[in-house]
Motif scaffolding. Structure first.
Motif, PDB file in Angstrom:
ATOM      1  N   PHE A   1       2.340   0.500  13.023  1.00 41.81           N
ATOM      2  CA  PHE A   1       2.258   1.259  10.996  1.00 41.81           C
ATOM      3  C   PHE A   1       1.350   0.401  10.403  1.00 41.81           C
ATOM      4  O   PHE A   1       0.916   0.775   9.312  1.00 41.81           O
ATOM      5  CB  PHE A   1       3.495   2.446  11.280  1.00 41.81           C
ATOM      6  CG  PHE A   1       3.013   3.229  10.041  1.00 41.81           C
ATOM      7  CD1 PHE A   1       2.294   4.104   9.655  1.00 41.81           C
ATOM      8  CD2 PHE A   1       3.832   3.081   8.846  1.00 41.81           C
ATOM      9  CE1 PHE A   1       1.415   4.480   8.839  1.00 41.81           C
ATOM     10  CE2 PHE A   1       3.329   3.824   7.539  1.00 41.81           C
ATOM     11  CZ  PHE A   1       2.361   4.765   7.920  1.00 41.81           C
ATOM     12  N   MET A   2       2.098  -0.600  10.301  1.00 48.09           N
ATOM     13  CA  MET A   2       2.108  -1.737   9.321  1.00 48.09           C
ATOM     14  C   MET A   2       0.755  -1.982   9.571  1.00 48.09           C
ATOM     15  O   MET A   2       0.663  -2.794   8.225  1.00 48.09           O
ATOM     16  CB  MET A   2       3.245  -2.492   8.640  1.00 48.09           C
ATOM     17  CG  MET A   2       4.293  -1.923   8.447  1.00 48.09           C
ATOM     18  SD  MET A   2       4.706  -0.658   7.281  1.00 48.09           S
ATOM     19  CE  MET A   2       3.585  -2.329   5.963  1.00 48.09           C
ATOM     20  N   GLY A   3       0.588  -2.078  10.298  1.00 46.90           N
ATOM     21  CA  GLY A   3      -0.618  -3.579  10.287  1.00 46.90           C
ATOM     22  C   GLY A   3       0.075  -4.697  11.024  1.00 46.90           C
ATOM     23  O   GLY A   3       0.793  -5.293  10.570  1.00 46.90           O
ATOM     24  N   GLY A   4      -1.429  -5.566  10.561  1.00 48.94           N
ATOM     25  CA  GLY A   4      -1.068  -7.450  11.377  1.00 48.94           C
ATOM     26  C   GLY A   4      -1.136  -8.323  10.132  1.00 48.94           C
ATOM     27  O   GLY A   4      -1.765  -7.545   9.139  1.00 48.94           O
ATOM     28  N   PRO A   5      -1.237  -8.594  10.010  1.00 49.93           N
ATOM     29  CA  PRO A   5      -0.757  -9.917   8.601  1.00 49.93           C
ATOM     30  C   PRO A   5      -2.158 -10.553   7.965  1.00 49.93           C
ATOM     31  O   PRO A   5      -1.438 -10.711   6.781  1.00 49.93           O
ATOM     32  CB  PRO A   5      -0.097 -11.376   9.764  1.00 49.93           C
ATOM     33  CG  PRO A   5      -0.673 -11.069  10.842  1.00 49.93           C
ATOM     34  CD  PRO A   5      -0.831  -9.676  11.554  1.00 49.93           C
ATOM     35  N   GLY A   6      -2.972  -9.962   8.589  1.00 49.06           N
ATOM     36  CA  GLY A   6      -5.083 -10.385   7.960  1.00 49.06           C
ATOM     37  C   GLY A   6      -4.333  -8.756   7.082  1.00 49.06           C
ATOM     38  O   GLY A   6      -6.024  -8.754   6.248  1.00 49.06           O
ATOM     39  N   GLU A   7      -3.972  -7.762   7.253  1.00 55.09           N
ATOM     40  CA  GLU A   7      -4.701  -6.241   6.493  1.00 55.09           C
ATOM     41  C   GLU A   7      -4.179  -7.088   5.236  1.00 55.09           C
ATOM     42  O   GLU A   7      -3.156  -6.944   4.399  1.00 55.09           O
ATOM     43  CB  GLU A   7      -3.420  -5.066   7.156  1.00 55.09           C
ATOM     44  CG  GLU A   7      -4.038  -3.849   6.359  1.00 55.09           C
ATOM     45  CD  GLU A   7      -3.764  -3.178   7.207  1.00 55.09           C
ATOM     46  OE1 GLU A   7      -4.053  -1.893   7.378  1.00 55.09           O
ATOM     47  OE2 GLU A   7      -2.205  -3.069   7.486  1.00 55.09           O
ATOM     48  N   THR A   8      -5.233  -6.486   4.333  1.00 55.47           N
ATOM     49  CA  THR A   8      -4.704  -6.060   2.859  1.00 55.47           C
ATOM     50  C   THR A   8      -4.488  -5.164   2.048  1.00 55.47           C
ATOM     51  O   THR A   8      -3.875  -3.656   3.251  1.00 55.47           O
ATOM     52  CB  THR A   8      -5.981  -6.607   1.974  1.00 55.47           C
ATOM     53  OG1 THR A   8      -6.652  -5.125   1.857  1.00 55.47           O
ATOM     54  CG2 THR A   8      -6.814  -7.368   2.552  1.00 55.47           C
ATOM     55  N   GLN A   9      -3.472  -5.218   0.661  1.00 50.96           N
ATOM     56  CA  GLN A   9      -2.621  -4.437   0.317  1.00 50.96           C
ATOM     57  C   GLN A   9      -3.807  -3.024   0.542  1.00 50.96           C
ATOM     58  O   GLN A   9      -3.309  -2.293   0.810  1.00 50.96           O
ATOM     59  CB  GLN A   9      -2.191  -4.949  -0.540  1.00 50.96           C
ATOM     60  CG  GLN A   9      -1.221  -3.604  -1.244  1.00 50.96           C
ATOM     61  CD  GLN A   9       0.348  -3.594  -0.491  1.00 50.96           C
ATOM     62  OE1 GLN A   9       1.059  -4.052  -0.118  1.00 50.96           O
ATOM     63  NE2 GLN A   9       0.685  -2.257  -0.033  1.00 50.96           N
ATOM     64  N   ILE A  10      -5.137  -3.306  -0.123  1.00 48.86           N
ATOM     65  CA  ILE A  10      -5.940  -1.734  -0.299  1.00 48.86           C
ATOM     66  C   ILE A  10      -5.858  -1.303   1.081  1.00 48.86           C
ATOM     67  O   ILE A  10      -6.043   0.259   1.265  1.00 48.86           O
ATOM     68  CB  ILE A  10      -6.322  -2.121  -1.328  1.00 48.86           C
ATOM     69  CG1 ILE A  10      -7.478  -0.815  -1.724  1.00 48.86           C
ATOM     70  CG2 ILE A  10      -7.432  -2.726  -0.556  1.00 48.86           C
ATOM     71  CD1 ILE A  10      -6.647  -0.246  -3.066  1.00 48.86           C
ATOM     72  N   GLU A  11      -6.035  -1.914   2.234  1.00 53.91           N
ATOM     73  CA  GLU A  11      -6.648  -1.981   3.193  1.00 53.91           C
ATOM     74  C   GLU A  11      -5.369  -0.265   3.907  1.00 53.91           C
ATOM     75  O   GLU A  11      -5.237   0.668   4.987  1.00 53.91           O
ATOM     76  CB  GLU A  11      -6.421  -2.417   4.360  1.00 53.91           C
ATOM     77  CG  GLU A  11      -8.191  -3.112   4.062  1.00 53.91           C
ATOM     78  CD  GLU A  11      -8.465  -4.112   4.878  1.00 53.91           C
ATOM     79  OE1 GLU A  11      -7.642  -4.879   5.299  1.00 53.91           O
ATOM     80  OE2 GLU A  11      -9.873  -4.616   5.045  1.00 53.91           O
TER      81      GLU A  11
ATOM     82  N   ARG B   1      -4.835   3.566   4.651  1.00 55.88           N
ATOM     83  CA  ARG B   1      -4.732   3.772   6.046  1.00 55.88           C
ATOM     84  C   ARG B   1      -3.537   4.767   5.969  1.00 55.88           C
ATOM     85  O   ARG B   1      -3.494   5.727   6.824  1.00 55.88           O
ATOM     86  CB  ARG B   1      -4.705   2.789   6.696  1.00 55.88           C
ATOM     87  CG  ARG B   1      -4.130   3.059   8.267  1.00 55.88           C
ATOM     88  CD  ARG B   1      -4.873   1.786   9.109  1.00 55.88           C
ATOM     89  NE  ARG B   1      -3.149   0.591   8.939  1.00 55.88           N
ATOM     90  CZ  ARG B   1      -2.049   0.686   8.920  1.00 55.88           C
ATOM     91  NH1 ARG B   1      -1.336   1.462   9.290  1.00 55.88           N
ATOM     92  NH2 ARG B   1      -1.647  -0.642   8.441  1.00 55.88           N
ATOM     93  N   GLN B   2      -2.924   4.028   4.555  1.00 54.47           N
ATOM     94  CA  GLN B   2      -1.601   4.737   5.823  1.00 54.47           C
ATOM     95  C   GLN B   2      -1.576   6.486   4.591  1.00 54.47           C
ATOM     96  O   GLN B   2      -1.049   8.212   4.703  1.00 54.47           O
ATOM     97  CB  GLN B   2      -0.487   4.892   3.986  1.00 54.47           C
ATOM     98  CG  GLN B   2       0.332   3.001   5.382  1.00 54.47           C
ATOM     99  CD  GLN B   2       1.738   2.799   4.177  1.00 54.47           C
ATOM    100  OE1 GLN B   2       2.419   2.961   3.908  1.00 54.47           O
ATOM    101  NE2 GLN B   2       1.259   1.360   3.662  1.00 54.47           N
ATOM    102  N   ILE B   3      -2.305   6.665   3.024  1.00 57.04           N
ATOM    103  CA  ILE B   3      -2.720   8.059   2.633  1.00 57.04           C
ATOM    104  C   ILE B   3      -3.678   8.989   3.806  1.00 57.04           C
ATOM    105  O   ILE B   3      -3.377  10.266   4.372  1.00 57.04           O
ATOM    106  CB  ILE B   3      -3.319   7.858   1.877  1.00 57.04           C
ATOM    107  CG1 ILE B   3      -3.033   6.735   0.564  1.00 57.04           C
ATOM    108  CG2 ILE B   3      -4.892   8.763   1.364  1.00 57.04           C
ATOM    109  CD1 ILE B   3      -3.187   6.701  -0.543  1.00 57.04           C
ATOM    110  N   THR B   4      -4.662   7.988   4.931  1.00 55.35           N
ATOM    111  CA  THR B   4      -5.149   8.541   5.941  1.00 55.35           C
ATOM    112  C   THR B   4      -4.459   9.436   6.352  1.00 55.35           C
ATOM    113  O   THR B   4      -5.149  10.443   7.432  1.00 55.35           O
ATOM    114  CB  THR B   4      -6.729   8.105   6.362  1.00 55.35           C
ATOM    115  OG1 THR B   4      -7.364   7.125   4.964  1.00 55.35           O
ATOM    116  CG2 THR B   4      -7.307   8.349   7.214  1.00 55.35           C
TER     117      THR B   4
END
Length: 455
Positions: free
Chosen positions: A175-185, A189-192
């Protein structure tokens, strides 16, 4: 931009409201842009009065309400630099915590206005969402409001929505994504994912409503839907016709959740009367889409009662806004007969003189002056509904071969079977009454096997 704490909304897991009124009313300034050349049914005075009503609907403390002339919309701030500077001074002098702008602001315009004025800024859409969020009383209503809110919020992200993460529980994977994922992304994604979840839940609501409508159709009970501008008196009329206790108050958007009740017409025929959410000018598209499951009652109605607050000076423009939303839903007088109800005649000084100058909005089958508060005109309204339903239902003789058993089932589901004779050698002969909403399908299915009856 708007700050949200990590607790979310206890009812739905969604974001907290934009405005925290737990301690004391928020000191608020209202800005009503009067854009040159922008077409509108409403004059600026009526628009300003309605915007003030929207603000009062959630008990804000209105410190000022200003009309601002706008020659052209500025991409950065919507209004001109001089108006922005004057607003900034007024915000400081009046200790304003919140500015409400009667327009659809882009995220950039909203952010720049907040930076220049030093106050939180919300546009018309956000204010309506706030009202809906406060009014929603059922689980369905909460889901619909949250879905509209999230669709609106997608382009206005400023911080982590960690309360959405908690909805998944500690055991969620990936759910939290990888270390390269930006905060806005991550936020987007959480909203989507939350939007997809809400849409799935509302699909289940829609299926349940469809089953209920099929049961009513099978029982051959016509549906009459009340629509109208918010605060036109729909719920008051619903209550007096049905004896229900639906919340009805002199507030914008007092009713959000559709209520359906059975009523008897003068000669005993029963109909289902449906009360729906009120419409308003520039109703956000996301909100219409989110409430579509609720508004399907209007789409499938046999008759629509368009309630107009005839004592409101702006009633003609309000009626046009209602027709705009109906058109967005795919409903028109060509598909469904519309009776216009001219409500609140008890508030008119000279009812006959005033009503003589009123024209219906669009094509209607009748106009009925009533007072839901005083009970005036309600018997005549019921008679008109009964008369219209009687005119709609045509009676046919139809022959069904014994080999077409499915046609018999279709007739029992979609028409009223008045009589049936199975004595013929080739099949059954039936007399059926077919309402307009099923007539096209009936004529296509039984082409060549029907004749109009004299019954």
């Amino acid at each position: 931009m708007h700050e949200f704490d990590d607790e979310g909304d206890a009812r739905s897991g969604g974001p907290k409201p934009y405005i925290d009124r737990r301690a004391q009313p928020t000191r608020t300034g209202l800005v009503c842009p009067d854009v040159r050349g922008k077409s509108s049914y409403h004059d600026i005075g009526a628009r300003q009065a309605e915007f003030e009503g929207l603000a009062r609907a959630i008990a804000l403390e209105i410190a000022f309400s200003d009309v601002v002339k706008v020659r052209e919309i500025r991409p950065a701030t919507y209004i001109g630099a001089g108006h922005v500077a004057a607003l900034a001074e007024k915000v400081k002098a009046e200790h304003i915590e919140l500015l409400l702008v009667d327009a659809a602001l882009t995220p950039i315009q909203q952010r720049n206005l907040e930076r220049e004025t030093g106050s939180k800024v919300l546009d018309r859409t956000a204010l309506i969402l706030e009202i809906f969020g406060e009014r929603a009383a059922t689980r369905e209503g909460v889901l619909q409001v949250e879905l509209a809110h999230l669709n609106y919020q997608k382009g206005r992200l400023v911080r982590s929505w960690t309360h959405l993460e908690r909805q998944r529980g500690s055991g969620g994977t990936g759910f939290m994504g990888g270390p390269g994922e930006t905060q806005i992304e991550s936020d987007r994604r959480q909203i989507t994912e939350r939007i997809v979840l809400l849409e799935n839940r509302l699909d289940k609501v829609k299926k349940t409503r469809e089953q209920q409508r099929r049961q009513r159709t099978k029982a051959l009970i016509p549906v009459v839907a009340l629509v109208g501008y918010t605060n036109a008196g729909k719920s008051s009329l619903f209550n007096v016709l049905t004896g229900a206790g639906v919340f009805a108050e002199n507030l914008l958007f007092a009713t959000l959740d559709t209520t359906v009740r059975k009523i008897a017409l003068p000669h005993g025929r029963e109909v289902m009367l449906s009360d729906t959410v009120g419409f308003v000018a520039d109703l956000p598209h996301d909100l219409v889409a989110a409430f579509r499951a609720t508004l399907e009652e209007v789409v499938d109605a046999d008759i629509i009662l368009h309630v107009r607050d005839i004592a409101n000076p702006d009633h003609a423009a309000q009626a046009q806004d209602v027709l705009t939303v109906l058109e967005e839903l795919g409903v028109s007088s060509e598909t469904t007969p519309i009776i216009e109800i001219w409500n609140k005649i008890d508030l008119l000084d000279e009812p006959e003189l005033t009503l003589a100058g009123v024209a219906p909005a669009g094509k209607v089958v009748a106009t009925m002056p009533v007072s839901a508060h005083k009970g005036q005109g309600l018997d005549a309204l019921k008679l008109k509904i009964e008369q219209l339903l009687g005119e709609q239902g045509r009676t046919y003789h139809v022959h069904v071969p014994y080999s077409a058993g499915g046609d018999i089932g279709w007739l029992h589901t979609n028409a009223e079977v008045i009589s049936r004779d199975d004595s013929g050698e080739s099949g059954s002969d039936l007399v059926v009454r077919v309402d307009p909403r099923h007539r096209a399908a009936f004529l296509e299915r039984f082409n060549g096997r029907i004749a109009v009856s004299d019954l």
